[in-house]
Design a protein around this motif. Structure first.
Motif, mmCIF file in Angstrom:
data_model
loop_
_atom_site.group_PDB
_atom_site.id
_atom_site.type_symbol
_atom_site.label_atom_id
_atom_site.label_comp_id
_atom_site.label_asym_id
_atom_site.label_seq_id
_atom_site.Cartn_x
_atom_site.Cartn_y
_atom_site.Cartn_z
ATOM 1 N N TYR A 35 23.253 48.005 79.009
ATOM 2 C CA TYR A 35 24.568 48.033 77.787
ATOM 3 C C TYR A 35 25.814 47.591 79.132
ATOM 4 C CZ TYR A 35 22.333 50.004 74.215
ATOM 5 O OH TYR A 35 20.505 50.443 73.209
ATOM 6 N N LEU A 36 25.710 46.797 80.126
ATOM 7 C CA LEU A 36 26.990 47.254 80.584
ATOM 8 C C LEU A 36 27.200 45.042 80.330
ATOM 9 C CD1 LEU A 36 25.895 47.945 84.443
ATOM 10 C CD2 LEU A 36 27.222 49.044 83.045
ATOM 11 N N GLN A 37 28.820 45.144 80.640
ATOM 12 C CA GLN A 37 29.207 43.834 80.595
ATOM 13 C C GLN A 37 30.208 43.831 81.740
ATOM 14 O OE1 GLN A 37 30.968 44.603 76.831
ATOM 15 N NE2 GLN A 37 29.569 43.586 75.816
ATOM 16 N N ALA A 38 30.055 42.261 82.090
ATOM 17 C CA ALA A 38 31.689 42.419 82.846
ATOM 18 C C ALA A 38 32.970 41.833 81.962
ATOM 19 C CB ALA A 38 31.362 41.552 84.059
ATOM 20 N N LEU A 39 34.206 42.291 82.212
ATOM 21 C CA LEU A 39 35.191 41.653 80.778
ATOM 22 C C LEU A 39 36.112 41.710 81.718
ATOM 23 C CD1 LEU A 39 35.053 44.233 77.975
ATOM 24 C CD2 LEU A 39 34.163 42.647 78.012
ATOM 25 N N PHE A 40 37.430 40.865 81.321
ATOM 26 C CA PHE A 40 38.319 40.364 81.984
ATOM 27 C C PHE A 40 39.335 41.275 81.739
ATOM 28 C CE2 PHE A 40 41.681 37.655 82.340
ATOM 29 C CZ PHE A 40 41.951 37.752 84.082
ATOM 30 N N ASP A 41 40.716 41.673 82.868
ATOM 31 C CA ASP A 41 41.678 42.615 82.105
ATOM 32 C C ASP A 41 42.618 41.120 82.431
ATOM 33 O OD1 ASP A 41 43.886 44.062 82.260
ATOM 34 O OD2 ASP A 41 43.168 45.613 82.996
ATOM 35 N N PRO A 42 43.608 41.087 81.303
ATOM 36 C CA PRO A 42 44.609 40.451 81.307
ATOM 37 C C PRO A 42 45.652 40.398 82.102
ATOM 38 C CG PRO A 42 44.312 41.223 79.430
ATOM 39 C CD PRO A 42 43.158 41.367 79.445
ATOM 40 N N ILE A 43 45.966 40.984 82.342
ATOM 41 C CA ILE A 43 47.337 42.210 83.055
ATOM 42 C C ILE A 43 46.497 42.358 84.196
ATOM 43 C CG2 ILE A 43 48.734 44.054 83.409
ATOM 44 C CD1 ILE A 43 47.887 44.995 80.367
ATOM 45 N N SER A 44 45.634 43.034 84.766
ATOM 46 C CA SER A 44 45.315 43.337 86.266
ATOM 47 C C SER A 44 44.878 41.899 86.501
ATOM 48 C CB SER A 44 44.403 44.402 86.336
ATOM 49 O OG SER A 44 43.391 43.523 85.594
ATOM 50 N N ARG A 87 28.163 39.407 91.682
ATOM 51 C CA ARG A 87 26.098 39.448 91.360
ATOM 52 C C ARG A 87 26.136 39.244 89.620
ATOM 53 N NH1 ARG A 87 23.186 42.700 94.495
ATOM 54 N NH2 ARG A 87 21.450 41.732 94.054
ATOM 55 N N PHE A 88 26.968 40.141 89.319
ATOM 56 C CA PHE A 88 26.341 40.557 87.912
ATOM 57 C C PHE A 88 26.629 39.475 87.106
ATOM 58 C CE2 PHE A 88 27.260 41.953 83.210
ATOM 59 C CZ PHE A 88 26.187 42.617 83.189
ATOM 60 N N ARG A 89 27.974 38.800 87.198
ATOM 61 C CA ARG A 89 28.647 37.583 86.394
ATOM 62 C C ARG A 89 28.380 36.153 86.596
ATOM 63 N NH1 ARG A 89 34.124 37.537 87.979
ATOM 64 N NH2 ARG A 89 34.333 35.751 86.556
ATOM 65 N N SER A 90 27.570 36.040 87.542
ATOM 66 C CA SER A 90 27.231 35.272 87.896
ATOM 67 C C SER A 90 25.431 35.036 87.561
ATOM 68 C CB SER A 90 27.263 35.017 89.311
ATOM 69 O OG SER A 90 28.799 34.523 90.127
ATOM 70 N N ASN A 91 24.665 35.930 87.069
ATOM 71 C CA ASN A 91 23.778 35.924 86.620
ATOM 72 C C ASN A 91 22.915 35.878 87.596
ATOM 73 O OD1 ASN A 91 23.665 35.779 84.559
ATOM 74 N ND2 ASN A 91 24.214 34.381 84.094
ATOM 75 N N LEU A 92 23.249 36.512 89.161
ATOM 76 C CA LEU A 92 22.701 36.761 89.983
ATOM 77 C C LEU A 92 22.087 37.968 90.574
ATOM 78 C CD1 LEU A 92 24.578 34.493 91.894
ATOM 79 C CD2 LEU A 92 22.473 33.712 91.283
ATOM 80 N N LEU A 93 22.114 39.071 89.410
ATOM 81 C CA LEU A 93 21.779 40.290 89.224
ATOM 82 C C LEU A 93 20.119 40.617 88.774
ATOM 83 C CD1 LEU A 93 22.310 42.863 91.408
ATOM 84 C CD2 LEU A 93 23.527 43.309 88.556
ATOM 85 N N PRO A 94 19.201 39.863 89.147
ATOM 86 C CA PRO A 94 18.019 40.409 88.156
ATOM 87 C C PRO A 94 17.820 42.270 87.787
ATOM 88 C CG PRO A 94 16.985 39.279 90.651
ATOM 89 C CD PRO A 94 19.141 39.785 90.440
ATOM 90 N N LEU A 95 17.559 41.902 86.595
ATOM 91 C CA LEU A 95 17.334 43.887 86.305
ATOM 92 C C LEU A 95 16.156 43.581 85.644
ATOM 93 C CD1 LEU A 95 21.044 44.480 85.509
ATOM 94 C CD2 LEU A 95 19.521 44.750 87.061
ATOM 95 N N PRO A 96 15.508 44.924 85.894
ATOM 96 C CA PRO A 96 14.159 44.987 84.846
ATOM 97 C C PRO A 96 14.571 44.848 83.090
ATOM 98 C CG PRO A 96 14.604 46.799 86.409
ATOM 99 C CD PRO A 96 15.397 46.118 86.014
ATOM 100 N N GLU A 97 13.000 44.516 82.616
ATOM 101 C CA GLU A 97 13.023 44.632 81.364
ATOM 102 C C GLU A 97 13.707 45.361 80.802
ATOM 103 O OE1 GLU A 97 10.680 42.113 79.023
ATOM 104 O OE2 GLU A 97 9.925 40.730 80.669
ATOM 105 N N LYS A 98 12.926 47.148 81.027
ATOM 106 C CA LYS A 98 13.547 48.023 80.395
ATOM 107 C C LYS A 98 13.748 49.245 81.305
ATOM 108 C CE LYS A 98 11.053 51.616 77.953
ATOM 109 N NZ LYS A 98 10.150 51.948 77.372
ATOM 110 N N VAL A 99 15.030 49.487 80.735
ATOM 111 C CA VAL A 99 15.367 50.798 81.698
ATOM 112 C C VAL A 99 15.939 51.645 81.299
ATOM 113 C CG1 VAL A 99 17.439 50.893 83.554
ATOM 114 C CG2 VAL A 99 16.294 48.832 83.099
#
Length: 188
Positions: A35-44, A87-99
Motif C-alpha cells: 500500500y505504499l505510494q510516493a507522493l509530492f509535497d508542493p510546499i517542501s 528506486r521506488f519512484r523509478s520502478n527500480l525496486l522490485p518487490l514480491p507479488e504477495k506481501v
C-alpha cells in the motif's frame, strides 16, 4: 536460460530483500508494503512515503498516513543508503507479488541465516525475532533518537496508546536520561 530456477531464486531473494529494507527503514507492517505510494509535497518540493493501508481494530481504524523513514546505521556509524524512495519512484525496486505477515514469515523461516540469527538472539538476549522485528526495531530506533512517542506512533500507523502498550521504553532507567538530555539541550 532466463527462467532457470537459480534466476528465479535470485529474483525472489532480491525482491524480499527490498521488502525487508522497506519494513526496517519505514517501520511497516508486512502487508503495508503493498500500500505504499510516493507522493509530492508542493510546499517542501520533496517526495515522501505515504501508506494507504487502513487497519481495522477494536477501537476503530487507522488513517492513511505519511511515513517518515529512519535509516539504519552500519557498524561504522554511517547511515545505510538504500535509496528506497528514489528506486521506488523509478520502478527500480522490485518487490514480491504477495506481501503479508505469513508470506514474509515463511520466507524468513526457510533461510538458514534467519534460523541462525533467531538462535543467537534466543541464546544471547532471550528474544524471539519474527518478521515484525523489523517494525519493532524502527520503534526502538525512534526512542533512541528521542523521537517522541506521538510522532513515532503517527508514522507507524497506530494510536499512542497502542505504541505505549507495545513499545514500553519509558522506564525508570530511561526517564532519568531523557530529562538529562532535555536539560542539556536547553543549556546549549
Amino acid at each position: 536460460p532466463t527462467d532457470s530456477p537459480y534466476q528465479k531464486d535470485a529474483e525472489a531473494a532480491t525482491n524480499w530483500f527490498n521488502c525487508f529494507c522497506l519494513m526496517a527503514e519505514l517501520g511497516l507492517r508486512p502487508i503495508e508494503v503493498n500500500y505504499l505510494q510516493a507522493l509530492f509535497d508542493p510546499i517542501s518540493k520533496e517526495h515522501y512515503w505515504h501508506c494507504t493501508y487502513i487497519k481495522k481494530a477494536g477501537n476503530g481504524a487507522t488513517e492513511p498516513r505519511r511515513i517518515e523513514p529512519l535509516p539504519l546505521i552500519d557498524r561504522d556509524g554511517k547511515e545505510i543508503q538504500w535509496n528506497l524512495l528514489e528506486r521506488f519512484r523509478s520502478n527500480l525496486l522490485p518487490l514480491p507479488e504477495k506481501v503479508d505477515g505469513e508470506a514474509a514469515g515463511t520466507y524468513l523461516k526457510r533461510r538458514q541465516s534467519w534460523k541462525d540469527l533467531k538462535e543467537v538472539m534466543r541464546k544471547t538476549q532471550g528474544a524471539n525475532i519474527t518478521c515484525y522485528s523489523f517494525r519493532h526495531y524502527y520503534a526502538l530506533r525512534c526512542h533512541l533518537k528521542l523521537i517522541d512517542s506521538g510522532s513515532a506512533s503517527l508514522s507507524m500507523g497506530h494510536s499512542i496508546e497502542a505504541h505505549h502498550r507495545n513499545y514500553p521504553y519509558s522506564k525508570k532507567s530511561t526517564t532519568t536520561n531523557a530529562f538529562r538530555v532535555a536539560r542539556e539541550r536547553v543549556l546549549n
